[in-house]
Structure formats: C-alpha cells, structure tokens
Write a protein that holds these residues in place. Structure first.
Motif, PDB file in Angstrom:
ATOM      1  N   VAL A   1       2.573  -4.527  69.090  1.00 21.18           N
ATOM      2  CA  VAL A   1       1.823  -3.516  69.838  1.00 21.18           C
ATOM      3  C   VAL A   1       1.134  -4.131  71.057  1.00 21.18           C
ATOM      4  O   VAL A   1       1.159  -3.560  72.156  1.00 21.18           O
ATOM      5  N   VAL A   2       0.496  -5.298  70.894  1.00 19.44           N
ATOM      6  CA  VAL A   2      -0.239  -5.891  72.021  1.00 19.44           C
ATOM      7  C   VAL A   2       0.696  -6.372  73.120  1.00 19.44           C
ATOM      8  O   VAL A   2       0.264  -6.593  74.251  1.00 19.44           O
ATOM      9  N   ALA A   3       1.962  -6.539  72.791  1.00 15.91           N
ATOM     10  CA  ALA A   3       2.916  -6.978  73.817  1.00 15.91           C
ATOM     11  C   ALA A   3       3.363  -5.829  74.719  1.00 15.91           C
ATOM     12  O   ALA A   3       3.948  -6.064  75.783  1.00 15.91           O
ATOM     13  N   TRP A   4       3.071  -4.587  74.306  1.00 18.56           N
ATOM     14  CA  TRP A   4       3.465  -3.448  75.128  1.00 18.56           C
ATOM     15  C   TRP A   4       2.580  -3.355  76.378  1.00 18.56           C
ATOM     16  O   TRP A   4       1.373  -3.560  76.311  1.00 18.56           O
TER      17      TRP A   4
ATOM     18  N   ASP B   1      -1.229   1.440  80.273  1.00 14.49           N
ATOM     19  CA  ASP B   1      -2.542   1.579  80.906  1.00 14.49           C
ATOM     20  C   ASP B   1      -3.378   2.667  80.246  1.00 14.49           C
ATOM     21  O   ASP B   1      -4.399   3.086  80.781  1.00 14.49           O
ATOM     22  N   HIS B   2      -2.926   3.150  79.069  1.00 13.97           N
ATOM     23  CA  HIS B   2      -3.703   4.164  78.358  1.00 13.97           C
ATOM     24  C   HIS B   2      -3.507   3.951  76.849  1.00 13.97           C
ATOM     25  O   HIS B   2      -2.601   3.242  76.416  1.00 13.97           O
ATOM     26  N   LYS B   3      -4.394   4.580  76.084  1.00 18.04           N
ATOM     27  CA  LYS B   3      -4.287   4.436  74.635  1.00 18.04           C
ATOM     28  C   LYS B   3      -3.155   5.311  74.099  1.00 18.04           C
ATOM     29  O   LYS B   3      -3.023   6.472  74.470  1.00 18.04           O
ATOM     30  N   LEU B   4      -2.372   4.709  73.208  1.00 13.68           N
ATOM     31  CA  LEU B   4      -1.215   5.408  72.654  1.00 13.68           C
ATOM     32  C   LEU B   4      -1.629   6.290  71.485  1.00 13.68           C
ATOM     33  O   LEU B   4      -2.584   5.998  70.764  1.00 13.68           O
ATOM     34  N   THR B   5      -0.896   7.376  71.307  1.00 11.03           N
ATOM     35  CA  THR B   5      -1.147   8.303  70.204  1.00 11.03           C
ATOM     36  C   THR B   5      -0.244   7.968  69.019  1.00 11.03           C
ATOM     37  O   THR B   5       0.639   7.101  69.105  1.00 11.03           O
ATOM     38  N   SER B   6      -0.451   8.672  67.934  1.00 11.53           N
ATOM     39  CA  SER B   6       0.400   8.466  66.754  1.00 11.53           C
ATOM     40  C   SER B   6       1.860   8.768  67.066  1.00 11.53           C
ATOM     41  O   SER B   6       2.771   8.095  66.577  1.00 11.53           O
TER      42      SER B   6
ATOM     43  N   SER C   1       4.954   6.171  66.666  1.00  8.47           N
ATOM     44  CA  SER C   1       6.124   6.423  65.829  1.00  8.47           C
ATOM     45  C   SER C   1       7.421   6.292  66.614  1.00  8.47           C
ATOM     46  O   SER C   1       8.463   5.929  66.059  1.00  8.47           O
ATOM     47  N   LYS C   2       7.355   6.573  67.920  1.00 12.60           N
ATOM     48  CA  LYS C   2       8.550   6.422  68.748  1.00 12.60           C
ATOM     49  C   LYS C   2       8.890   4.955  68.978  1.00 12.60           C
ATOM     50  O   LYS C   2      10.053   4.579  69.063  1.00 12.60           O
ATOM     51  N   ARG C   3       7.848   4.123  69.070  1.00 10.18           N
ATOM     52  CA  ARG C   3       8.066   2.715  69.425  1.00 10.18           C
ATOM     53  C   ARG C   3       8.237   1.805  68.217  1.00 10.18           C
ATOM     54  O   ARG C   3       8.795   0.722  68.330  1.00 10.18           O
ATOM     55  N   LEU C   4       7.696   2.236  67.065  1.00 16.95           N
ATOM     56  CA  LEU C   4       7.758   1.401  65.865  1.00 16.95           C
ATOM     57  C   LEU C   4       8.441   2.159  64.741  1.00 16.95           C
ATOM     58  O   LEU C   4       8.172   3.338  64.521  1.00 16.95           O
TER      59      LEU C   4
ATOM     60  N   GLY D   1      -7.710   6.573  67.770  1.00 22.99           N
ATOM     61  CA  GLY D   1      -8.102   6.502  66.360  1.00 22.99           C
ATOM     62  C   GLY D   1      -6.992   6.837  65.378  1.00 22.99           C
ATOM     63  O   GLY D   1      -6.685   6.038  64.470  1.00 22.99           O
ATOM     64  N   PRO D   2      -6.348   7.998  65.507  1.00 27.39           N
ATOM     65  CA  PRO D   2      -5.271   8.349  64.575  1.00 27.39           C
ATOM     66  C   PRO D   2      -4.102   7.362  64.624  1.00 27.39           C
ATOM     67  O   PRO D   2      -3.488   7.057  63.597  1.00 27.39           O
ATOM     68  N   ALA D   3      -3.784   6.856  65.822  1.00 25.87           N
ATOM     69  CA  ALA D   3      -2.678   5.901  65.939  1.00 25.87           C
ATOM     70  C   ALA D   3      -3.024   4.585  65.249  1.00 25.87           C
ATOM     71  O   ALA D   3      -2.179   3.946  64.622  1.00 25.87           O
ATOM     72  N   ARG D   4      -4.290   4.164  65.381  1.00 25.94           N
ATOM     73  CA  ARG D   4      -4.720   2.931  64.725  1.00 25.94           C
ATOM     74  C   ARG D   4      -4.598   3.079  63.208  1.00 25.94           C
ATOM     75  O   ARG D   4      -4.115   2.182  62.522  1.00 25.94           O
ATOM     76  N   GLU D   5      -5.024   4.228  62.682  1.00 24.55           N
ATOM     77  CA  GLU D   5      -4.910   4.459  61.244  1.00 24.55           C
ATOM     78  C   GLU D   5      -3.442   4.503  60.820  1.00 24.55           C
ATOM     79  O   GLU D   5      -3.070   3.994  59.759  1.00 24.55           O
TER      80      GLU D   5
END
Length: 437
Positions: A218-221, A224-229, A233-236, A194-198
C-alpha cells in the motif's frame, strides 16, 4: 541443501542491505510482542518459566504469522541459549545429526542450545523419536512450532516432555497496533480512509506477517488522496482464508456447523457452511454430514428432515457447482429450524450396550418359528399371540429374552412428530401393563 540456520544469539548483528518491513519490525524483547498475553502476560506460562529460571521444552501451536518464530528467538536471548533454527520441511536425518553434534560440543563448552523446529509435525515418528535422548540429557531445549493439532501430529513421548502453548490469531486491535508501528518505521501514514484501513486489517485475517506485507504494498502506491475500501479492493486481492481440508480447520468448522444446526441457528449454520465452501471443502462431504445431522439431532421429531437432506444431495449431484450448493444450503436452513431430538440416537446406544451385556440370550420361545416337530415339542411358537387378531392390534406380549428386565430405551421428546410418538408409546405401555406383557 537443508534449510538449516545457526543464528547464534537472538540479538546478533542484522544483515546489511534492504530488509522487508516484517523483518525490520521484529520485536527485540518479549514485552514488544503484540498479542499472545495468554502465554506472555503476567502469571502466564512463559513469564512464570522465565521468572523462575526454569525454561522447559515447548510446542507452540497456532496459525501462521502470530509470532512463533519471534518468541522462540527471544526466549533464546532471554536465557543466553545459542539459537538454532531448522525447518522440518527441508531438514533430513544427516542435518539433524550435525545439529545434535554441534549442540553437544556447545554444551561441553558451557553453553546450551535452544533448537527451534518450524513445522515440527512434518517430521515422522522415527525423526521425532530422535529428539528424545538429546532433550533428556539437556543437549538441546526443544521449541517446536506447528499449525496442526499436536495431539494428533506429535509423538506422545515428545508431548510428555514438552509444554504445549497455544498462540492465537491476532485480533483487529493487535493488528492496528502493528499497523501503527509500521507507520512509525516508514515515517508516513497509510493513504487509507477509516473504512479502508479497517478493510486492510480484515484482509490480513489475523496474520501479522501478512498485514505487514500488505502495508508494504500500500505505501508503495503513488496517490495524492486517501483511498477508499473500493479502491483498496480493486488494487489488492483479499487474502485466502486459512483452511486445510484435512487439518484442524476442517474439523473445527464442521464442528461449528453441526453445533449451530443443533442449536437451531440458521444464520450461524449458513455462515459456517459458506466458510467451508469458500475454503474449498468438497460439497459431497457437507451433504453426507447434513444427513448425519438429520439422523442424529432431529430424528423422528421430523422424519421428513432426512428426506430433505437426501433430496438436496441428489439435486447437487444433478446440478453440480455452483448452483447445486444452493440445494444444500436449503437443507442447512431446514435442519436448523427443524424440531430437535436425539431420542433415537440415545436409544440406539442403549440398545447396543444392552445387546453387548446380555450376550447370547435367546428370544422367548413363544416368538420363535417352529418349522419342525422337534422344535414344536421344545415349545417353539407355543402361546404366541398374533397381534392382528386383537381388537386393537396389540397383544402386549413380552419380546425380550426370558429373565431380562424390560428396559426403557426410546424416550421421545415433546417436540415435533415425536410428541405423537410419545402418546403412542404411553398408550402401548398402559395396555401392556393391563395385559401383563
């Protein structure tokens, strides 16, 4: 070669091959457009134009990625007009001639042309004037798009023949709807909690096209788990805020800063100050504006405010960035919390008006120097009362031109140091009345 696209009807067959998500999700009808209810909703300008069958030339003014091009295409489709798109950045006069000639031929064959001009403010005055005869005789229906204030960037003649419609940044609810459409198209959910989506929506900064580009990344990553904020921030990299140091953002944000200081809100003042710095604003411009605030909005309610601003400016010049900005932020806080008065500003403007209205009236003779006998014979300096000779240091004489009614220009407020100045002013007025000055 010019960036000139003649796309026919808005509903033409799509090109084959891979298409970006933003292109696949382009709305097919005006009802599919997300946001912009102020121009598309019931009773809004475009709905009224379409329902009455009377579409006029339009200038869309708004930030990038809010649907200017899409709405223009759909307007052409709704009205059965041939859609032609050009960019003012890449289109020259020869290209414009070809566009107008093709539109004339189309008109002779019974079809109108909606000419969409992206970045229309990039055309100079002569190029903008070139649209006028073709707008007036119905050869084209002009739909322009600009990120700059049309009042300053477009000819008055073009504006008088068009309706300016303001498109707004997409809010978080609009961006969430767009993200859900993207998930439906991709047939998969974003791998975000949720927080990452926001946070992803915030990164788009109100730009729908930017959001869809971020979603594609994001969808190209592979995860196997949901990413956090933190993961996000590390990837984008956060998208840079929209700020043009010579455009609307510059004037809008400095206005917000100035009015927040005037409104005695240090937190809002610091926020807009920081927004401008983050956008790349020259700190020296901000330093100059802070001095102006001290003079214009605080004045003699706190005479020290001006000194604080000048000292903070001097400190910035000696320290440089980034430490020097801290001195300027200190001045921002001081100004926001200082007692406010525009009495000096008001009095100054009143004095200028009075000076203009009274023309060349001479000072009264008793306050004129008389270095020659002739001037003494003319009464220069006669009956001048030397204020230091009075017991209280105040003669109460009149210093305005003879025959001019005494104005009350400076009206100090009951705040800060001006409270003391008001007492002095009232004291001198009382003495002046007693002594007939």
């Amino acid at each position: 070669m010019s960036d000139l696209f003649d796309n026919g009807a808005a509903g033409a067959e799509p090109l084959k091959g891979p298409r970006p998500l933003a292109d696949r999700l382009r709305p097919q009808t005006l009802s599919d457009v997300i946001g912009q209810k102020q121009v598309l909703g019931e009773g809004a300008p475009l709905e009224v134009m379409l329902s009455s069958g009377s579409l006029s030339s339009i200038i869309f003014w708004g930030p990038p990625g809010v649907g200017k091009t899409t709405i223009a295409r759909l307007l052409a489709h709704e009205t059965d007009l041939h859609f032609v798109q050009i960019s003012a950045i890449f289109t020259g006069v020869p290209d414009l001639r070809k566009v107008f000639e093709a539109a004339k031929i189309r008109r002779q064959n019974g079809q109108g042309t909606l000419l969409f001009v992206d970045e229309i403010h990039r055309f100079n005055k002569a190029q903008q004037d070139g649209f006028l005869p073709h707008m007036e005789d119905g050869t084209i229906l002009l739909v322009g798009a600009t990120t700059e204030n049309p009042s300053f960037e477009l000819n008055s003649a073009v504006l008088s023949r068009s309706q300016v419609l303001v498109l707004e940044r997409l809010d978080l609810a609009d961006l969430e709807r767009m993200a859900q459409r993207a998930e439906q198209d991709l047939q998969k959910e974003l791998p975000l909690d949720g927080p990452a989506r926001e946070a992803l929506l915030e990164m788009a900064d109100g730009d729908g096209r930017a959001l869809l580009n971020l979603i594609e990344q994001v969808v190209a990553w592979k995860t196997d788990h949901k990413l956090t904020s933190i993961d996000l921030s590390k990837r984008l990299q956060k998208r840079a805020a929209q700020y043009d140091k010579s455009g609307d953002a510059h004037y809008n944000l400095i206005s917000a800063l100035h009015k927040s200081v005037r409104g005695s809100d240090p937190d809002a003042s610091l926020y807009w100050f920081a927004r401008m710095l983050e956008g790349g604003e020259d700190p020296r411009f901000l330093a100059r504006r802070l001095v102006r605030m001290a003079v214009e909005d605080i004045g003699l309610a706190d005479p020290h405010a001006q000194a604080v601003c000048l000292q903070s400016w001097q400190t910035y010049e000696r320290l440089g960035s980034p430490e020097g900005e801290l001195a300027l932020s200190q001045a921002v806080i001081y100004l926001a919390l200082a007692p406010k008065s525009n009495a000096n500003y008001v009095a100054y403007k009143a004095a200028r008006r009075a000076a203009k209205a009274t023309g060349s009236k001479l000072p009264p003779k008793h306050i004129l120097n008389a270095p020659t006998d002739l001037m003494k014979d003319q009464g220069y300096g006669t009956d001048y009362a030397y204020d230091h000779d009075a017991d209280d240091g105040f003669s109460g004489q009149n210093y305005f031109p003879e025959g001019m009614e005494r104005p009350a220009m400076y009206q100090p407020v009951e705040r800060g140091f001006e409270r003391d100045l008001k007492k002095r002013l009232e004291y001198f007025a009382k003495l002046r009345a007693q002594r007939g000055g």
